[in-house]
Structures are given as structure tokens and as C-alpha cells.
Design a protein around this motif. Structure first.
Motif, mmCIF file in Angstrom:
data_model
loop_
_atom_site.group_PDB
_atom_site.id
_atom_site.type_symbol
_atom_site.label_atom_id
_atom_site.label_comp_id
_atom_site.label_asym_id
_atom_site.label_seq_id
_atom_site.Cartn_x
_atom_site.Cartn_y
_atom_site.Cartn_z
ATOM 1 N N LEU A 17 -3.014 5.616 -11.896
ATOM 2 C CA LEU A 17 -1.873 4.716 -11.822
ATOM 3 C C LEU A 17 -1.886 3.746 -12.993
ATOM 4 O O LEU A 17 -2.948 3.337 -13.472
ATOM 5 C CB LEU A 17 -1.894 3.945 -10.501
ATOM 6 N N VAL A 18 -0.693 3.383 -13.443
ATOM 7 C CA VAL A 18 -0.537 2.494 -14.596
ATOM 8 C C VAL A 18 0.237 1.260 -14.156
ATOM 9 O O VAL A 18 1.308 1.366 -13.543
ATOM 10 C CB VAL A 18 0.224 3.204 -15.741
ATOM 11 N N GLY A 19 -0.289 0.076 -14.455
ATOM 12 C CA GLY A 19 0.427 -1.160 -14.138
ATOM 13 C C GLY A 19 0.522 -1.436 -12.653
ATOM 14 O O GLY A 19 1.425 -2.158 -12.219
ATOM 15 N N VAL A 20 -0.387 -0.894 -11.875
ATOM 16 C CA VAL A 20 -0.386 -1.079 -10.422
ATOM 17 C C VAL A 20 -1.743 -1.638 -10.009
ATOM 18 O O VAL A 20 -2.784 -1.100 -10.409
ATOM 19 C CB VAL A 20 -0.120 0.253 -9.692
ATOM 20 N N ASP A 21 -1.738 -2.706 -9.238
ATOM 21 C CA ASP A 21 -2.972 -3.356 -8.805
ATOM 22 C C ASP A 21 -3.412 -2.772 -7.466
ATOM 23 O O ASP A 21 -3.089 -3.300 -6.400
ATOM 24 C CB ASP A 21 -2.760 -4.863 -8.699
ATOM 25 N N LEU A 22 -4.166 -1.673 -7.546
ATOM 26 C CA LEU A 22 -4.625 -1.009 -6.323
ATOM 27 C C LEU A 22 -5.605 -1.889 -5.559
ATOM 28 O O LEU A 22 -5.618 -1.895 -4.322
ATOM 29 C CB LEU A 22 -5.263 0.335 -6.677
ATOM 30 N N ALA B 230 0.826 -1.209 0.000
ATOM 31 C CA ALA B 230 0.000 0.000 0.000
ATOM 32 C C ALA B 230 0.857 1.253 0.000
ATOM 33 O O ALA B 230 0.579 2.230 -0.709
ATOM 34 C CB ALA B 230 -0.928 -0.002 1.214
ATOM 35 N N SER B 231 1.919 1.241 0.793
ATOM 36 C CA SER B 231 2.784 2.408 0.889
ATOM 37 C C SER B 231 3.522 2.669 -0.418
ATOM 38 O O SER B 231 3.685 3.822 -0.833
ATOM 39 C CB SER B 231 3.788 2.208 2.025
ATOM 40 N N ALA B 232 3.971 1.605 -1.074
ATOM 41 C CA ALA B 232 4.687 1.761 -2.336
ATOM 42 C C ALA B 232 3.782 2.359 -3.408
ATOM 43 O O ALA B 232 4.186 3.264 -4.155
ATOM 44 C CB ALA B 232 5.232 0.408 -2.792
ATOM 45 N N VAL B 233 2.566 1.867 -3.482
ATOM 46 C CA VAL B 233 1.608 2.410 -4.452
ATOM 47 C C VAL B 233 1.318 3.873 -4.148
ATOM 48 O O VAL B 233 1.281 4.724 -5.050
ATOM 49 C CB VAL B 233 0.311 1.573 -4.432
ATOM 50 N N PRO C 56 6.510 -0.729 -9.427
ATOM 51 C CA PRO C 56 7.618 -0.257 -10.272
ATOM 52 C C PRO C 56 8.220 1.074 -9.841
ATOM 53 O O PRO C 56 8.317 2.023 -10.624
ATOM 54 C CB PRO C 56 6.971 -0.147 -11.653
ATOM 55 N N GLY C 57 8.664 1.145 -8.589
ATOM 56 C CA GLY C 57 9.331 2.346 -8.113
ATOM 57 C C GLY C 57 10.817 2.107 -7.933
ATOM 58 O O GLY C 57 11.390 1.136 -8.440
ATOM 59 N N ARG C 58 11.452 3.016 -7.215
ATOM 60 C CA ARG C 58 12.866 2.889 -6.859
ATOM 61 C C ARG C 58 12.911 2.835 -5.334
ATOM 62 O O ARG C 58 12.453 3.758 -4.662
ATOM 63 C CB ARG C 58 13.637 4.109 -7.393
ATOM 64 N N TRP C 59 13.485 1.755 -4.779
ATOM 65 C CA TRP C 59 13.361 1.486 -3.357
ATOM 66 C C TRP C 59 14.714 1.223 -2.720
ATOM 67 O O TRP C 59 15.629 0.707 -3.352
ATOM 68 C CB TRP C 59 12.458 0.268 -3.110
ATOM 69 N N VAL C 60 14.808 1.563 -1.440
ATOM 70 C CA VAL C 60 15.931 1.166 -0.601
ATOM 71 C C VAL C 60 15.335 0.533 0.646
ATOM 72 O O VAL C 60 14.583 1.182 1.382
ATOM 73 C CB VAL C 60 16.820 2.360 -0.214
ATOM 74 N N LEU C 61 15.630 -0.737 0.871
ATOM 75 C CA LEU C 61 15.166 -1.414 2.070
ATOM 76 C C LEU C 61 16.173 -1.160 3.185
ATOM 77 O O LEU C 61 17.325 -1.602 3.114
ATOM 78 C CB LEU C 61 15.026 -2.919 1.830
ATOM 79 N N ALA D 213 -5.591 -5.087 -5.249
ATOM 80 C CA ALA D 213 -4.851 -6.083 -4.471
ATOM 81 C C ALA D 213 -4.291 -5.465 -3.200
ATOM 82 O O ALA D 213 -4.297 -6.098 -2.135
ATOM 83 C CB ALA D 213 -3.723 -6.677 -5.321
ATOM 84 N N ALA D 214 -3.805 -4.228 -3.298
ATOM 85 C CA ALA D 214 -3.281 -3.550 -2.114
ATOM 86 C C ALA D 214 -4.384 -3.301 -1.094
ATOM 87 O O ALA D 214 -4.190 -3.509 0.119
ATOM 88 C CB ALA D 214 -2.626 -2.229 -2.521
ATOM 89 N N ARG D 215 -5.541 -2.877 -1.560
ATOM 90 C CA ARG D 215 -6.675 -2.638 -0.652
ATOM 91 C C ARG D 215 -7.087 -3.934 0.045
ATOM 92 O O ARG D 215 -7.372 -3.955 1.249
ATOM 93 C CB ARG D 215 -7.856 -2.058 -1.424
ATOM 94 N N SER D 216 -7.129 -5.018 -0.707
ATOM 95 C CA SER D 216 -7.541 -6.299 -0.135
ATOM 96 C C SER D 216 -6.550 -6.779 0.916
ATOM 97 O O SER D 216 -6.947 -7.253 2.005
ATOM 98 C CB SER D 216 -7.658 -7.338 -1.253
ATOM 99 N N ALA D 217 -5.255 -6.631 0.638
ATOM 100 C CA ALA D 217 -4.234 -7.058 1.601
ATOM 101 C C ALA D 217 -4.315 -6.245 2.882
ATOM 102 O O ALA D 217 -4.203 -6.788 3.994
ATOM 103 C CB ALA D 217 -2.852 -6.933 0.968
ATOM 104 N N VAL D 218 -4.513 -4.945 2.746
ATOM 105 C CA VAL D 218 -4.618 -4.079 3.918
ATOM 106 C C VAL D 218 -5.861 -4.417 4.737
ATOM 107 O O VAL D 218 -5.826 -4.462 5.974
ATOM 108 C CB VAL D 218 -4.615 -2.598 3.491
ATOM 109 N N ALA D 219 -6.970 -4.663 4.058
ATOM 110 C CA ALA D 219 -8.206 -5.011 4.776
ATOM 111 C C ALA D 219 -8.012 -6.268 5.615
ATOM 112 O O ALA D 219 -8.487 -6.348 6.762
ATOM 113 C CB ALA D 219 -9.346 -5.201 3.780
ATOM 114 N N SER D 220 -7.301 -7.242 5.076
ATOM 115 C CA SER D 220 -7.044 -8.469 5.822
ATOM 116 C C SER D 220 -6.185 -8.199 7.059
ATOM 117 O O SER D 220 -6.435 -8.749 8.137
ATOM 118 C CB SER D 220 -6.350 -9.498 4.925
#
Length: 488
Positions: free
Chosen positions: A423-428, A115-118, A152-157, A430-437
Motif C-alpha cells: 500500500l502507498v500513502g496509507v497508514d496501516l 480498516a475496511s477502506a484500507v 484515497p479510494g472512491r466511496w459512497v456513504l 493507525a488502522a490496526r491501532s484504532a481497531v485494537a482499541s
């Protein structure tokens, strides 16, 4: 302007924007163009010729700027967005560090990160440091990586474990295996840091974590100058043991002495300001006004969505306002007034772009709209908004007028990830469903009484200040008021 996203692989030409290049050699271009070919910016200028196969985006009336960089965000906490809006810092510590941090499963880390990445891309934040201190098992770390790689962002873990000793987990076989699984090769799309804090214990147990970072060639990010938690002793110990290096990021850095700021400046380290957090939680007054005096490099961050907003428009606005407020207060204390603002809108836009890129060692790759750099590009354009015209002071417009709803188009590495506010190529979904769970699970684990208590902390009672101008004997029913109905 086309209604469908530009086709993958074709050059993209932005036409007629106000270009904030953040490159001193280019500056600000009114009516400027920017050409992207493949992963990189090919040209910036006016009246650029359009390649025959180019997708042309009419950016007139908009602002074109580099993708923004957030250098400190606890992405895993996003699944409980807004839950701690009324918390103090101590209540945050009690919730995550003492009571409930360990209930979060790998799938909950995944949900928050996804969710945060999106959300980051949607707000024009193309690079984010995931200050991921909820990774109390390697499986949690695997979930964090999986979520970030799905967007599809640029990330540093920034790998951390708030429930463990960093000198133990950073040197463990399990962590080394995690590094081997995910970071055998490193690139500018997905980096790794170590995230841990230095308590100031005279025995300096954190030495082992710093040594692990040095052995693995990893930068360190640490919460420093947090009132009541991390202070000058931690900075002194890092200095005395030789672990203050240019690749260390000091998050917050509020409650520190002048000597500590001198050590940070001398070592070449940088500070990540999270002004909304610092103003609200109590780490100390946002220190930009002190950092400027020491010449310490600055980047911006949003900390956590469990409390605050998660876009750098908010960060820029809050930082500029806090800095100016402090300047006024200091002047008024000396019976003076501020005649000229030292910190300008341009400076905080720089901190949100090139400042973050420099902190991550990516300033040769991103952070400015410079030909040859990777094409991390944001177009602010919103014909539906009365606040998006006229654009007279472009930097000031970005800081004080624009917002996440004005983000029209976002490119990361030349790839379109948002176009015409979608948003393009992003499954919003799926993110909503994961957060709800995750919300359902966390609420069940915490239980309704504690959930309600955490959501709405008790407000301590306070006696009002006595007011000598209040005359209680003239209040209440039946009290005659002179002049009312008596002809007077």
C-alpha cells in the motif's frame, strides 16, 4: 520494473498485460498497454509510445482490469472481523439490533471504516458503498466520513440507522445539517445515499424516508427479499407509492416472488448480490439464476467482514458457483443435465466492475478501461505464485485462480495507492491501532461470558438418521470376527 512507486504527476504506462477492458469496443488485448495521464486513462492498445516523462510498469504476465466496485459493505463492522463466523442471520440481528448495536461509539465507527477502506484498496476494490447502518447519531456519521476521507479510494456513504425509524431520522434537522456539513458539493469520489429497509407494514411508514431521498436527490439502497424480514409486501408498497426508480439498489433480493422481480425489472432498479452472505446466513438462495431471466442489472458485494471475506474475488467465485449449482439442481429435478453453462466467468467480472459502476450511476466515469474515463485500474501480477501462469482464459483466471494476494498495483483516479503488493500513502499501523482499541472496548462492554457465547454459539443437538445397515450387535470389544485368527 521499478522498485519504488511511480512519482506523482507523471504519466504511467502499463506495458504488455492481458487487458480486460470491459469495454465491448476494445475487448480483451493480449500484450496490451494502457497509458494514464493525470486522473484519466489516455490510451489503450498495443505498442503505445511512451511519453518521455512516463513511468513504465512492466505488466507482462499480468492481467490489467478496471477497479472493482462493491455496492454493499457494512464497513463499520470490520473492527470485529470474523467474530460472527458461525452466526445465523437471527444471531446477527440479536447482536447488533437488540443487544449491542448501541455500544459502538463514533470512534468505533471510525476504526471499522478505516480498516475496511484500507482493506478494500488492498484487494483491488476501488469503489465501495459503505452501507453504514450504525449511525445512530450525527456524530457517528461524522466519524464515518472522516475515516473514508482519510483513505484515497472512491466511496459512497449509504447513511442508515438500524436503531431508528428512517422516516424520522431522514427528515430530521440533525441529518439535514450532516448533509450540509459534508455534501454541499458532490463529486464522483465521495457520494451519499440513504440506506433503510421496507418492512411491509401496510401503513408504509417508510414513505417519509423515500420522500426525503427524493427531496435531497439521493439514491436509496435497501435490503429486500431477506427471508423472514423483508419481502414482497415491501416491494409492492414501493411500487404502489411510486418509489421504485432506476436509482434504487435492492440488496440480496432472494426471497421474492416472480411478480416482485417483474416490478424491479420494469422500474430499472438493480440488485446487489452478496453471495457468500446469502449462502451462509439464510436470506434465501442467491438469486442470480432468477435475475438473469428477468434481465435485472446485477452488481456484487461482500456484506460484512464480521462474517465473511471482503474481496470481490470471493464474491465472483461464489456467485458463479452458486448460479451453476442451481442450474444443475433444477436440471436434475427434471431428470435432465446441463449441457452448457449460461453464466460465464466474463459475466461475473462484468458484474464486479461495470455492474457496480452502473448501479451507482458512475458508468460514464469508471467501470471499464476506456480512454477518457477516470483511471481506476488494477494490475494482477504475482511472479511468486504458481497459480498466476499460464493465463489461458483471462476471465476464468480472475474468477477461479487469482486472489487478493495477486493484486500488484492499484490506481484510483490516476493516483497509485498500491504498488508491488505494498500500500502507498496509507497508514496501516493507525488502522490496526484504532481497531485494537475498539476490540478492547467492545469486549469490556459485552463482558467475557457474553463475548464467549457470541463468538461460539451453541450447537443444537440433533439425532442422527437411523441407519438400517448398522448392526450394533456386531460391535464392541470381545466380539469375534469371522476370519480373524481362525484360519478362515
Amino acid at each position: 520494473m521499478t522498485t519504488t512507486p511511480p512519482a506523482a504527476g507523471r504519466p504511467i504506462l502499463f506495458r504488455g498485460a492481458t487487458v480486460l477492458s470491459m469495454d465491448p469496443a476494445i475487448g480483451v488485448l493480449e500484450g496490451g498497454d494502457l497509458l494514464v495521464r493525470g486522473e484519466r486513462i489516455e490510451a489503450v492498445g498495443r505498442d503505445l509510445p511512451a511519453p518521455a516523462d512516463a513511468e513504465v510498469i512492466d505488466a507482462s504476465g499480468g492481467i490489467l482490469m478496471p477497479g472493482m466496485v462493491d455496492t454493499h459493505r457494512h464497513m463499520w463492522q470490520t473492527a470485529l472481523r470474523g467474530f460472527g463466523a458461525d452466526w445465523t442471520l437471527s444471531q446477527y440481528f440479536v447482536f447488533y439490533y437488540l443487544n449491542w448495536g448501541k455500544i459502538f461509539r463514533p470512534e468505533d465507527i471510525y476504526a471499522g471504516n478505516l480498516a475496511s477502506a484500507v482493506e478494500a484498496l488492498d484487494a483491488g476494490v476501488t469503489t465501495t458503498v459503505d452501507w453504514s447502518h450504525g449511525l445512530w447519531t450525527p456524530e457517528h456519521g461524522d466519524a464515518a466520513v472522516e475515516a473514508l476521507r482519510a483513505v484515497p479510494g472512491r466511496w459512497v456513504l449509504a447513511y442508515g440507522n438500524l436503531l431508528g425509524a428512517p422516516w424520522e431520522w431522514a427528515d430530521s434537522a440533525e441529518f439535514r445539517a450532516f448533509v450540509d456539513r459534508h455534501f454541499t458539493t458532490r463529486d464522483d469520489r465521495f457520494g451519499l445515499q440513504l440506506a433503510f429497509d421496507v418492512t411491509g407494514d401496510a401503513n408504509f411508514p417508510e414513505r417519509g424516508a423515500f420522500e426525503a431521498a427524493r427531496e435531497l436527490d439521493l439514491a436509496v439502497t435497501t435490503h429486500a427479499g431477506v427471508w423472514g424480514a423483508t419481502g414482497d409486501d415491501g416491494i409492492r408498497l414501493m411500487w404502489e407509492h411510486g418509489f421504485m426508480r432506476p436509482d434504487v439498489t435492492y440488496v440480496h433480493a432472494c426471497s421474492l416472488s416472480e411478480d416482485s422481480y417483474q416490478r424491479i425489472a420494469a422500474s430499472g432498479g438493480s440488485v446487489s448480490l452478496a453471495t457468500e452472505s446469502e449462502q451462509s446466513a439464510g436470506q434465501g438462495y442467491p438469486p442470480s439464476w432468477r435475475l438473469r431471466r428477468h434481465g435485472i442489472p446485477v452488481s456484487l458485494s461482500m456484506d460484512t467482514s464480521v462474517w465473511w471475506s471482503a474481496d470481490l474475488f470471493s464474491a465472483m467465485r461464489a456467485t458463479l458457483s452458486a448460479d451453476r449449482s442451481r442450474e444443475h439442481l433444477e436440471a436434475h429435478a427434471d431428470n435432465e443435465t446441463v449441457a452448457h453453462n449460461r453464466l460465464r466467468a466474463e459475466h461475473v467480472v462484468e458484474w464486479a466492475t461495470m455492474g457496480g459502476a452502473k448501479a451507482l450511476g458512475l458508468d460514464e466515469v469508471i467501470g471499464s478501461l476506456t480512454p477518457g474515463k477516470k483511471a481506476d485500474v488494477v494490475l494482477l501480477h504475482n511472479d511468486r505464485s504458481p497459480a498466476m501462469f499460464p493465463i489461458l482464459h483471462p476471465y476464468g483466471h480472475v474468477v477461479f485462480q487469482a486472489g487478493r494476494g495477486d493484486v500488484h498495483t492499484v490506481l484510483v483516479n490516476g493516483e497509485v495507492v498500491k504498488y508491488r503488493h505494498e500500500l502507498v500513502g496509507v497508514d496501516l499501523a493507525a488502522a490496526r491501532s484504532a481497531v485494537a482499541s475498539t476490540v478492547d472496548y467492545a469486549r469490556g462492554e459485552i463482558g467475557e461470558p457474553d463475548w464467549a457465547a457470541c463468538l461460539s454459539p451453541e450447537i443444537p443437538s440433533a439425532e442422527p438418521i437411523a441407519n438400517p445397515y448398522t448392526y450394533a450387535e456386531y460391535r464392541g470389544e470381545g466380539v469375534a470376527v469371522r476370519g480373524a485368527g481362525d484360519g478362515g
